[in-house]
Write a protein that holds these residues in place. Structure first.
Motif, PDB file in Angstrom:
ATOM      1  N   PHE A 106      14.319  -3.386   1.115  1.00  0.00           N
ATOM      2  CA  PHE A 106      14.873  -3.268   1.731  1.00  0.00           C
ATOM      3  C   PHE A 106      15.286  -4.900   3.053  1.00  0.00           C
ATOM      4  N   GLN A 107      14.935  -5.971   1.546  1.00  0.00           N
ATOM      5  CA  GLN A 107      15.095  -7.236   1.693  1.00  0.00           C
ATOM      6  C   GLN A 107      13.992  -7.809   3.127  1.00  0.00           C
ATOM      7  N   ASN A 108      12.533  -7.768   2.489  1.00  0.00           N
ATOM      8  CA  ASN A 108      11.032  -8.232   3.325  1.00  0.00           C
ATOM      9  C   ASN A 108      11.184  -9.010   3.912  1.00  0.00           C
ATOM     10  N   GLU A 109      10.671  -9.000   5.579  1.00  0.00           N
ATOM     11  CA  GLU A 109      10.989 -10.206   5.961  1.00  0.00           C
ATOM     12  C   GLU A 109       9.438 -10.108   6.647  1.00  0.00           C
ATOM     13  N   MET A 110       9.344 -11.917   6.550  1.00  0.00           N
ATOM     14  CA  MET A 110       7.837 -11.920   6.652  1.00  0.00           C
ATOM     15  C   MET A 110       7.769 -13.045   8.621  1.00  0.00           C
ATOM     16  N   VAL A 111       7.216 -12.840   9.169  1.00  0.00           N
ATOM     17  CA  VAL A 111       7.275 -13.363  10.315  1.00  0.00           C
ATOM     18  C   VAL A 111       6.588 -14.734  10.217  1.00  0.00           C
ATOM     19  N   VAL A 112       7.370 -15.912  10.440  1.00  0.00           N
ATOM     20  CA  VAL A 112       6.412 -17.349  10.317  1.00  0.00           C
ATOM     21  C   VAL A 112       6.577 -18.013  12.241  1.00  0.00           C
ATOM     22  N   GLY A 113       6.257 -19.068  12.533  1.00  0.00           N
ATOM     23  CA  GLY A 113       5.938 -19.642  13.862  1.00  0.00           C
ATOM     24  C   GLY A 113       5.686 -20.836  13.415  1.00  0.00           C
ATOM     25  N   PRO A 114       5.629 -21.919  14.805  1.00  0.00           N
ATOM     26  CA  PRO A 114       5.081 -23.567  14.389  1.00  0.00           C
ATOM     27  C   PRO A 114       4.116 -22.888  14.813  1.00  0.00           C
ATOM     28  N   GLN A 115       2.658 -22.376  15.214  1.00  0.00           N
ATOM     29  CA  GLN A 115       1.900 -21.916  15.015  1.00  0.00           C
ATOM     30  C   GLN A 115       0.578 -21.593  13.842  1.00  0.00           C
ATOM     31  N   GLY A 116       1.694 -20.555  13.084  1.00  0.00           N
ATOM     32  CA  GLY A 116       1.589 -19.816  11.966  1.00  0.00           C
ATOM     33  C   GLY A 116       0.803 -18.780  11.921  1.00  0.00           C
ATOM     34  N   ARG A 117       1.609 -17.531  10.952  1.00  0.00           N
ATOM     35  CA  ARG A 117       1.485 -16.437  11.026  1.00  0.00           C
ATOM     36  C   ARG A 117       1.012 -15.925   9.884  1.00  0.00           C
ATOM     37  N   ARG A 118      -0.122 -15.067   9.858  1.00  0.00           N
ATOM     38  CA  ARG A 118      -0.690 -14.695   8.025  1.00  0.00           C
ATOM     39  C   ARG A 118       0.326 -14.020   8.142  1.00  0.00           C
ATOM     40  N   MET A 119       0.679 -14.007   6.247  1.00  0.00           N
ATOM     41  CA  MET A 119       1.317 -12.983   5.613  1.00  0.00           C
ATOM     42  C   MET A 119       1.047 -11.188   5.570  1.00  0.00           C
ATOM     43  N   PHE A 120       1.938 -10.276   5.164  1.00  0.00           N
ATOM     44  CA  PHE A 120       1.474  -9.118   5.089  1.00  0.00           C
ATOM     45  C   PHE A 120       3.033  -8.273   4.463  1.00  0.00           C
ATOM     46  N   PRO A 121       2.006  -7.977   3.193  1.00  0.00           N
ATOM     47  CA  PRO A 121       1.064  -7.434   2.714  1.00  0.00           C
ATOM     48  C   PRO A 121       0.492  -8.698   2.626  1.00  0.00           C
ATOM     49  N   ASN A 122      -0.990  -7.833   2.492  1.00  0.00           N
ATOM     50  CA  ASN A 122      -1.696  -9.424   1.590  1.00  0.00           C
ATOM     51  C   ASN A 122      -1.379  -9.375   0.265  1.00  0.00           C
ATOM     52  N   PHE A 123      -2.227 -10.729  -0.155  1.00  0.00           N
ATOM     53  CA  PHE A 123      -1.342 -11.289  -1.314  1.00  0.00           C
ATOM     54  C   PHE A 123      -3.207 -10.747  -1.917  1.00  0.00           C
ATOM     55  N   ASN A 124      -2.396 -10.157  -3.069  1.00  0.00           N
ATOM     56  CA  ASN A 124      -4.828  -9.923  -3.468  1.00  0.00           C
ATOM     57  C   ASN A 124      -4.000  -9.996  -4.893  1.00  0.00           C
ATOM     58  N   VAL A 125      -5.000 -10.472  -6.241  1.00  0.00           N
ATOM     59  CA  VAL A 125      -4.454 -10.582  -7.894  1.00  0.00           C
ATOM     60  C   VAL A 125      -5.480 -10.439  -8.509  1.00  0.00           C
ATOM     61  N   ARG A 126      -5.192  -9.275  -9.337  1.00  0.00           N
ATOM     62  CA  ARG A 126      -6.712  -8.901 -10.549  1.00  0.00           C
ATOM     63  C   ARG A 126      -6.737 -10.404 -11.930  1.00  0.00           C
ATOM     64  N   LEU A 127      -7.046 -11.329 -12.193  1.00  0.00           N
ATOM     65  CA  LEU A 127      -6.873 -11.754 -13.384  1.00  0.00           C
ATOM     66  C   LEU A 127      -7.436 -11.178 -14.326  1.00  0.00           C
ATOM     67  N   SER A 128      -7.101 -11.597 -15.736  1.00  0.00           N
ATOM     68  CA  SER A 128      -8.079 -11.374 -17.018  1.00  0.00           C
ATOM     69  C   SER A 128      -7.338 -12.034 -17.874  1.00  0.00           C
TER      70      SER A 128
END
Length: 224
Positions: free
Chosen positions: A56-78
Motif C-alpha cells: 500500500f506504499q508504506n508511510e513513516m511519520v517523521v517530524g522535527p522532534q523525532g518519531r519512532r518507526m513502526f513496524p519495529n526493525f528487529n533482525v536475527r543474525l546468524s
C-alpha cells in the motif's frame, strides 16, 4: 532482501554518527574488496507486516522532534564468528532522487519534483556495538530506540527528508585484529521496509493497518 558484500562507507565517527561518503578515496581504500568471509544471514522479524504495508506504499511519520518507526526493525543474525567483534548499525537509504506527494484521487503517491539534499546523519549504531558475534546471534537485534527526524538534532535521531522514499539497510562491520588493516564489511538491504516519509498518514489503509497492530498509534497513525 538483497545482500551487498562490500560496504564502502563503514567507517563512521561514532560521536557524531557521520560516515565518510562512498566517493571519498580514503573510505574506498579502507573497505574495498574486503567482504566478510563468513556467510552472514539476517532475517527480518515481522516481515509479513512490512510486506503488507509496502503493497500500500508504506508511510513513516517523521517530524522535527523525532518519531519512532513502526513496524519495529528487529533482525536475527546468524553466520557470524562467535569470538570476533562486530559493529552493527542501520541506515535509512534514499531509493531515488525524487520527492513525492499523495494524490487523494488515485490514492497513490506520485513524483512532484527533485529530492532535497540528503543529510549525512542517516545511520544509527546499535547501543551494544561493538559486540562479539556470539552476543549478536544470541537474541534478535532490536532497533526500537532511534527516531526519524526532519530537523538537526543530536541523540538517537536519524535525519531524513519529508516526502521522500527510503529503505532500511543493516550494516555489519567485522573489526580487524590489526588497526592498520581495513575492516571487513557487509550490508543487507531489506527491500520490504521501503517507505515514504510523512508528517501524518495520508493513506488511510496504511493508517488503519498500523493502528490495528500498534496500540501506541493515534487515529492518524502517529507514534509517540
Amino acid at each position: 532482501m538483497g545482500v551487498t558484500d562490500m560496504c564502502v562507507h563503514a567507517f563512521i565517527d561514532v560521536p557524531t554518527q557521520q560516515w565518510i561518503c562512498s566517493d571519498n578515496t580514503w573510505s574506498q581504500v579502507r573497505c574495498q574488496h574486503l567482504p566478510i568471509k563468513e556467510e552472514i544471514t539476517a532475517v527480518l522479524e515481522g516481515a509479513e507486516l512490512w510486506t503488507q504495508l509496502k503493497q500500500f506504499q508504506n508511510e513513516m511519520v517523521v517530524g522535527p522532534q523525532g518519531r519512532r518507526m513502526f513496524p519495529n526493525f528487529n533482525v536475527r543474525l546468524s553466520g557470524l564468528s562467535p569470538t570476533r567483534y562486530y559493529h552493527v548499525f542501520i541506515e535509512a537509504r534514499s531509493i531515488n532522487e525524487n520527492k513525492f506527494s499523495f494524490d487523494f484521487n488515485s490514492n497513490c503517491w506520485g513524483v512532484t519534483g527533485p529530492a532535497e539534499p540528503e543529510s549525512m546523519k542517516r545511520i544509527y549504531y546499535h547501543p551494544e556495538t561493538p559486540l562479539q558475534g556470539s552476543g549478536w546471534m544470541r537474541k534478535p537485534v532490536s532497533f526500537k530506540t532511534p527516531k526519524f527526524t526532519t530537523g538537526q538534532r543530536d541523540g538517537n535521531m536519524i535525519e531524513i527528508r519529508k516526502g521522500q522514499k527510503y529503505v532500511l539497510v543493516l550494516h555489519v562491520v567485522e573489526l580487524s585484529d590489526n588497526r592498520h588493516l581495513p575492516n571487513r564489511c557487509q550490508e543487507i538491504i531489506f527491500e520490504e521496509t521501503e517507505f515514504v516519509t510523512v508528517s501524518s498518514h495520508q493513506n488511510q489503509v496504511v493508517a488503519a493497518t498500523k493502528l490495528n497492530r500498534n496500540g501506541r498509534l493515534t487515529s492518524m497513525g502517529q507514534c509517540h
